[in-house]
Design a protein around this motif. Structure first.
Motif, PDB file in Angstrom:
ATOM      1  N   TRP A 173     -47.672 -17.016   3.318  1.00 21.83           N
ATOM      2  CA  TRP A 173     -48.343 -18.276   3.626  1.00 21.83           C
ATOM      3  C   TRP A 173     -48.940 -18.235   5.030  1.00 21.83           C
ATOM      4  N   ALA A 174     -50.151 -18.737   5.157  1.00 28.54           N
ATOM      5  CA  ALA A 174     -50.886 -18.647   6.418  1.00 28.54           C
ATOM      6  C   ALA A 174     -50.328 -19.588   7.486  1.00 28.54           C
ATOM      7  N   TYR A 175     -50.044 -19.002   8.644  1.00 27.34           N
ATOM      8  CA  TYR A 175     -49.745 -19.746   9.867  1.00 27.34           C
ATOM      9  C   TYR A 175     -50.839 -19.346  10.845  1.00 27.34           C
ATOM     10  N   THR A 176     -51.701 -20.287  11.187  1.00 26.33           N
ATOM     11  CA  THR A 176     -52.908 -19.930  11.923  1.00 26.33           C
ATOM     12  C   THR A 176     -52.736 -20.037  13.440  1.00 26.33           C
ATOM     13  N   ILE A 177     -53.369 -19.076  14.128  1.00 29.61           N
ATOM     14  CA  ILE A 177     -53.380 -19.040  15.598  1.00 29.61           C
ATOM     15  C   ILE A 177     -54.826 -18.793  16.034  1.00 29.61           C
ATOM     16  N   ARG A 178     -55.328 -19.619  16.953  1.00 30.65           N
ATOM     17  CA  ARG A 178     -56.723 -19.523  17.391  1.00 30.65           C
ATOM     18  C   ARG A 178     -56.800 -19.299  18.889  1.00 30.65           C
ATOM     19  N   GLY A 179     -57.780 -18.495  19.320  1.00 32.93           N
ATOM     20  CA  GLY A 179     -57.972 -18.255  20.752  1.00 32.93           C
ATOM     21  C   GLY A 179     -59.427 -18.028  21.080  1.00 32.93           C
ATOM     22  N   GLN A 180     -59.717 -17.880  22.366  1.00 31.10           N
ATOM     23  CA  GLN A 180     -61.090 -17.599  22.782  1.00 31.10           C
ATOM     24  C   GLN A 180     -61.087 -16.823  24.089  1.00 31.10           C
ATOM     25  N   MET A 181     -62.220 -16.176  24.365  1.00 29.89           N
ATOM     26  CA  MET A 181     -62.369 -15.448  25.609  1.00 29.89           C
ATOM     27  C   MET A 181     -62.310 -16.428  26.783  1.00 29.89           C
ATOM     28  N   THR A 182     -61.355 -16.204  27.688  1.00 31.38           N
ATOM     29  CA  THR A 182     -61.114 -17.096  28.822  1.00 31.38           C
ATOM     30  C   THR A 182     -60.607 -16.267  29.989  1.00 31.38           C
ATOM     31  N   GLN A 183     -61.203 -16.381  31.122  1.00 29.89           N
ATOM     32  CA  GLN A 183     -60.706 -15.701  32.303  1.00 29.89           C
ATOM     33  C   GLN A 183     -59.556 -16.503  32.904  1.00 29.89           C
ATOM     34  N   TYR A 184     -58.446 -15.818  33.176  1.00 27.53           N
ATOM     35  CA  TYR A 184     -57.296 -16.475  33.793  1.00 27.53           C
ATOM     36  C   TYR A 184     -56.451 -15.396  34.456  1.00 27.53           C
ATOM     37  N   PRO A 185     -55.553 -15.775  35.362  1.00 27.93           N
ATOM     38  CA  PRO A 185     -54.787 -14.782  36.114  1.00 27.93           C
ATOM     39  C   PRO A 185     -53.856 -13.971  35.209  1.00 27.93           C
ATOM     40  N   LEU A 186     -53.593 -12.729  35.582  1.00 30.48           N
ATOM     41  CA  LEU A 186     -52.614 -11.932  34.872  1.00 30.48           C
ATOM     42  C   LEU A 186     -51.236 -12.591  34.969  1.00 30.48           C
ATOM     43  N   GLY A 187     -50.378 -12.262  33.997  1.00 29.07           N
ATOM     44  CA  GLY A 187     -49.031 -12.821  34.048  1.00 29.07           C
ATOM     45  C   GLY A 187     -48.534 -13.350  32.725  1.00 29.07           C
ATOM     46  N   GLY A 188     -49.372 -13.348  31.713  1.00 28.12           N
ATOM     47  CA  GLY A 188     -48.911 -13.785  30.398  1.00 28.12           C
ATOM     48  C   GLY A 188     -49.677 -14.978  29.880  1.00 28.12           C
ATOM     49  N   ASP A 189     -49.513 -15.239  28.585  1.00 28.34           N
ATOM     50  CA  ASP A 189     -50.157 -16.363  27.908  1.00 28.34           C
ATOM     51  C   ASP A 189     -49.060 -17.219  27.290  1.00 28.34           C
ATOM     52  N   ALA A 190     -48.670 -18.273  27.998  1.00 30.42           N
ATOM     53  CA  ALA A 190     -47.583 -19.140  27.529  1.00 30.42           C
ATOM     54  C   ALA A 190     -47.937 -19.803  26.209  1.00 30.42           C
ATOM     55  N   ASP A 191     -49.207 -20.126  26.000  1.00 35.08           N
ATOM     56  CA  ASP A 191     -49.611 -20.772  24.755  1.00 35.08           C
ATOM     57  C   ASP A 191     -49.474 -19.820  23.567  1.00 35.08           C
ATOM     58  N   LYS A 192     -49.713 -18.534  23.795  1.00 36.01           N
ATOM     59  CA  LYS A 192     -49.514 -17.554  22.723  1.00 36.01           C
ATOM     60  C   LYS A 192     -48.037 -17.484  22.346  1.00 36.01           C
ATOM     61  N   MET A 193     -47.177 -17.433  23.342  1.00 35.91           N
ATOM     62  CA  MET A 193     -45.746 -17.361  23.066  1.00 35.91           C
ATOM     63  C   MET A 193     -45.269 -18.612  22.341  1.00 35.91           C
ATOM     64  N   ALA A 194     -45.773 -19.787  22.765  1.00 36.76           N
ATOM     65  CA  ALA A 194     -45.376 -21.044  22.120  1.00 36.76           C
ATOM     66  C   ALA A 194     -45.838 -21.069  20.667  1.00 36.76           C
ATOM     67  N   ALA A 195     -47.062 -20.581  20.427  1.00 40.99           N
ATOM     68  CA  ALA A 195     -47.573 -20.554  19.055  1.00 40.99           C
ATOM     69  C   ALA A 195     -46.703 -19.674  18.174  1.00 40.99           C
TER      70      ALA A 195
END
Length: 211
Positions: free
Chosen positions: A39-61
């Protein structure tokens, strides 16, 4: 897992759902990753410049994933990976049965050791951190299609992928499509038995009808 994407595609055509197949670039990583179904659990993103150190929103998703789900990754990233080995391990720990990625993946050799099927458009060593950021999950997303520019995937749709490619079954059609695809699978099995016993293809099609 016992029906082929080709049979599912034929059944979807019969139901008027003509543009559910995904682009031919979607392939298993590694090549012997095996079938993907869930079953599909969808995750969406886009090209965005931001500081190195991780993507908290990815981990939360990824924390929202449940057993039996396939993580479906979408967005405008090109040339970068959406995730690698460690994210794959985390998804598997939550019972996620695999991933479908309209973008790139990396750490392919190590993902192979997890027995975790991943279908993606490409592989790349370049990370997403600082370049591509998750901005939503469990929303309708668009993945590149085979017979249309994009295929919409909604949370709860069903994802099936095998050696022939990947296809999306809308949630409202999953049960009847499965039943019809099982019937078609059994008919093809009987045809193969007849062919092996010496029946000609023409006679087999006359007996069983078009498949």
């Amino acid at each position: 897992m016992r029906v082929d994407t080709s049979n599912v595609a034929d059944v979807l055509d019969e139901r008027g759902l003509l543009d559910q197949g995904l682009a031919p670039e979607f392939a298993p990583y590694p090549a012997l990753a095996g079938r993907l179904a869930g079953w599909a659990y969808t995750i969406r993103g886009q090209m965005t410049q931001y500081p190195l150190g991780g993507d908290a929103d990815k981990m939360a998703a990824c924390q929202g994933l449940s057993p039996g789900e396939v993580s479906v990754w979408s967005g405008d990233g090109e040339g970068i990976c959406y995730f690698g080995e460690l994210i794959a391990i985390g998804m598997k720990e939550r019972g996620c049965v695999g991933a479908l990625v309209d973008g790139g993946v990396r750490d392919v050799r190590w993902i192979a050791e997890q027995d975790y099927p991943v279908y993606a458009r490409y592989r790349t060593p370049v990370q997403s951190i600082g370049r591509w950021k998750v901005n939503g999950c469990q929303v309708a997303v668009s993945l590149r299609g085979a017979t249309s520019k994009f295929v919409t995937v909604n949370p709860g749709d069903f994802i099936l992928a095998d050696e022939d490619g990947a296809i999306v079954i809308p949630a409202a059609h999953v049960e009847p499509v499965l039943l019809a695809a099982e019937g078609l699978t059994e008919k093809e099995r009987l045809i193969r038995v007849e062919l092996k016993s010496g029946l000609s293809l023409a006679r087999a099609l006359e007996k069983f009808g078009h498949v």
